[in-house]
Structures are given as C-alpha cells and as structure tokens.
Design a protein around this motif. Structure first.
Motif, PDB file in Angstrom:
ATOM      1  N   SER A  17     -10.332  -1.077 -36.713  1.00 39.00           N
ATOM      2  CA  SER A  17      -9.570  -2.243 -37.177  1.00 39.00           C
ATOM      3  C   SER A  17     -10.141  -3.529 -36.601  1.00 39.00           C
ATOM      4  CB  SER A  17      -8.100  -2.125 -36.742  1.00 39.00           C
ATOM      5  OG  SER A  17      -7.475  -0.997 -37.300  1.00 39.00           O
ATOM      6  N   ARG A  20      -8.932  -7.972 -36.744  1.00 41.12           N
ATOM      7  CA  ARG A  20      -8.054  -9.006 -37.278  1.00 41.12           C
ATOM      8  C   ARG A  20      -8.813 -10.319 -37.327  1.00 41.12           C
ATOM      9  NH1 ARG A  20      -2.305 -11.701 -35.350  1.00 41.12           N
ATOM     10  NH2 ARG A  20      -3.657 -12.699 -33.784  1.00 41.12           N
ATOM     11  N   SER A  52      -8.142 -11.218 -50.612  1.00 47.93           N
ATOM     12  CA  SER A  52      -6.701 -11.304 -50.455  1.00 47.93           C
ATOM     13  C   SER A  52      -6.282 -12.769 -50.458  1.00 47.93           C
ATOM     14  CB  SER A  52      -6.270 -10.637 -49.152  1.00 47.93           C
ATOM     15  OG  SER A  52      -4.863 -10.679 -48.996  1.00 47.93           O
ATOM     16  N   ILE A 103      -2.601 -15.557 -50.033  1.00 47.26           N
ATOM     17  CA  ILE A 103      -1.202 -15.719 -49.653  1.00 47.26           C
ATOM     18  C   ILE A 103      -0.756 -17.116 -50.045  1.00 47.26           C
ATOM     19  CG2 ILE A 103      -1.794 -16.485 -47.303  1.00 47.26           C
ATOM     20  CD1 ILE A 103       0.704 -14.885 -46.342  1.00 47.26           C
ATOM     21  N   THR A 128       1.849 -12.402 -51.796  1.00 45.62           N
ATOM     22  CA  THR A 128       0.505 -12.003 -51.383  1.00 45.62           C
ATOM     23  C   THR A 128      -0.191 -11.252 -52.516  1.00 45.62           C
ATOM     24  OG1 THR A 128       1.334  -9.941 -50.403  1.00 45.62           O
ATOM     25  CG2 THR A 128       1.107 -11.851 -48.935  1.00 45.62           C
ATOM     26  N   TYR A 147      -3.873  -8.726 -53.305  1.00 38.76           N
ATOM     27  CA  TYR A 147      -4.973  -7.980 -52.710  1.00 38.76           C
ATOM     28  C   TYR A 147      -5.886  -7.420 -53.791  1.00 38.76           C
ATOM     29  CZ  TYR A 147      -2.025  -7.981 -48.543  1.00 38.76           C
ATOM     30  OH  TYR A 147      -1.246  -8.358 -47.467  1.00 38.76           O
ATOM     31  N   LYS A 172      -6.391  -2.841 -50.935  1.00 34.90           N
ATOM     32  CA  LYS A 172      -4.943  -2.662 -50.978  1.00 34.90           C
ATOM     33  C   LYS A 172      -4.542  -1.445 -50.166  1.00 34.90           C
ATOM     34  CE  LYS A 172      -3.328  -3.954 -54.848  1.00 34.90           C
ATOM     35  NZ  LYS A 172      -2.973  -4.019 -56.287  1.00 34.90           N
ATOM     36  N   ARG A 216      -4.894  -1.186 -47.017  1.00 37.88           N
ATOM     37  CA  ARG A 216      -5.653  -1.179 -45.744  1.00 37.88           C
ATOM     38  C   ARG A 216      -5.637  -2.547 -45.070  1.00 37.88           C
ATOM     39  NH1 ARG A 216     -10.991  -0.445 -45.776  1.00 37.88           N
ATOM     40  NH2 ARG A 216     -11.313  -1.292 -47.873  1.00 37.88           N
ATOM     41  N   THR A 256      -3.924  -6.490 -44.578  1.00 38.99           N
ATOM     42  CA  THR A 256      -2.679  -7.240 -44.669  1.00 38.99           C
ATOM     43  C   THR A 256      -2.948  -8.694 -44.342  1.00 38.99           C
ATOM     44  OG1 THR A 256      -1.380  -5.317 -43.971  1.00 38.99           O
ATOM     45  CG2 THR A 256      -0.312  -7.458 -43.858  1.00 38.99           C
ATOM     46  N   SER A 316      -1.447 -12.535 -43.665  1.00 41.26           N
ATOM     47  CA  SER A 316      -0.241 -13.199 -43.179  1.00 41.26           C
ATOM     48  C   SER A 316      -0.615 -14.602 -42.740  1.00 41.26           C
ATOM     49  CB  SER A 316       0.382 -12.406 -42.015  1.00 41.26           C
ATOM     50  OG  SER A 316      -0.511 -12.344 -40.919  1.00 41.26           O
ATOM     51  N   GLN A 357      -5.459  -8.781 -41.291  1.00 40.73           N
ATOM     52  CA  GLN A 357      -5.503  -7.548 -40.512  1.00 40.73           C
ATOM     53  C   GLN A 357      -6.190  -6.483 -41.349  1.00 40.73           C
ATOM     54  OE1 GLN A 357      -4.397  -6.847 -37.274  1.00 40.73           O
ATOM     55  NE2 GLN A 357      -5.464  -4.905 -37.623  1.00 40.73           N
ATOM     56  N   ASN A 360      -7.470  -2.671 -41.460  1.00 42.01           N
ATOM     57  CA  ASN A 360      -7.377  -1.330 -40.886  1.00 42.01           C
ATOM     58  C   ASN A 360      -8.185  -0.345 -41.719  1.00 42.01           C
ATOM     59  OD1 ASN A 360      -5.538  -2.351 -38.979  1.00 42.01           O
ATOM     60  ND2 ASN A 360      -3.789  -1.880 -40.302  1.00 42.01           N
TER      61      ASN A 360
END
Length: 123
Positions: free
Chosen positions: A17, A19, A49, A51, A58, A60, A65, A67, A69, A71, A82, A84
């Motif tokens: 992962s 960020r 992605s 927002i 949001t 993706y 999608k 995996r 995120t 924000s 993020q 992952n």
C-alpha cells in the motif's frame, strides 16, 4: 494561480500500500474538484480517481475500483489517494489536477496540474 504538490510515492512490493497526497495552494480549495491521473505505457495520462468539492461524490477507473480510495481534507487543502493491493501495472507517475466544476474524467477539463509523484510496484 493554483499550485499543486504531490507526495507519497515510492517503491513498494506487489500487494502493498501507499498513500499519495496532493497539497494545494493559491486558490479556494473547497470549491475545487480534484482528480488523479496516471499515464498508461506509451499513452497519455488516464483517469484514475476524482472527488468533488465536498467529498460527497467520488469516481474511480475500473482498474482501481475496490483497491484505491480518494478522500480530501478541505481544512488542510489536501486530497489523498489511498492505494491498496498494488499491482505492477499500477507503476506510473501519478498526477493530481484541479478544476472549478464537477468531476470529469478528461485531462482537458482540468486547469492546474502538479509535477507528479512516482509509484513503482515490484513483482
């Protein structure tokens, strides 16, 4: 003039992962939709992605999608991605971009861009 600075990239093994962060200055961050793009091999930057200004909406790409995120923290003028379960095919320079209106998947819809942060996923 809006300035964007990405950070958080690096080298990670597959399945790991990271960020990413994108800090904005020089504008009214809370009014902007924010987006992440990355180039596909031999291709132009592609949508990852997005927002909206409030964080209530949001979007993706299918490839990320479930995996990734996205924000945002309007108090810190920062948007996050993020990531992952990273895969080698996620390797790219990731760029954040900003626009005044609703989110959009087209690069031409965005007014300001950061310099990018490199993400490398080893197999």
């Amino acid at each position: 003039q809006v300035q964007l600075v990405e950070s958080g990239g690096g080298l990670v093994q597959a399945g790991g992962s990271l960020r990413l962060s994108c800090a904005a200055s020089g504008g009214t961050f809370s009014r902007y939709s924010m987006c992440w793009f990355r180039p596909a091999p031999g291709k132009e930057r592609q949508f990852v992605s997005a927002i909206n200004w409030s964080g209530s909406s949001t979007d993706y790409a299918d490839s990320v999608k479930g995996r990734f995120t996205i924000s945002r923290d309007n108090a810190k003028n920062t948007v996050y991605l993020q990531m992952n379960s990273l895969k080698p095919e996620d390797t790219a320079v990731y760029y954040c971009a900003v626009r005044n209106y609703n989110t959009d998947r087209k690069t031409t819809s965005y007014n300001y861009w950061g310099q990018g942060t490199q993400v490398t996923v080893s197999s």
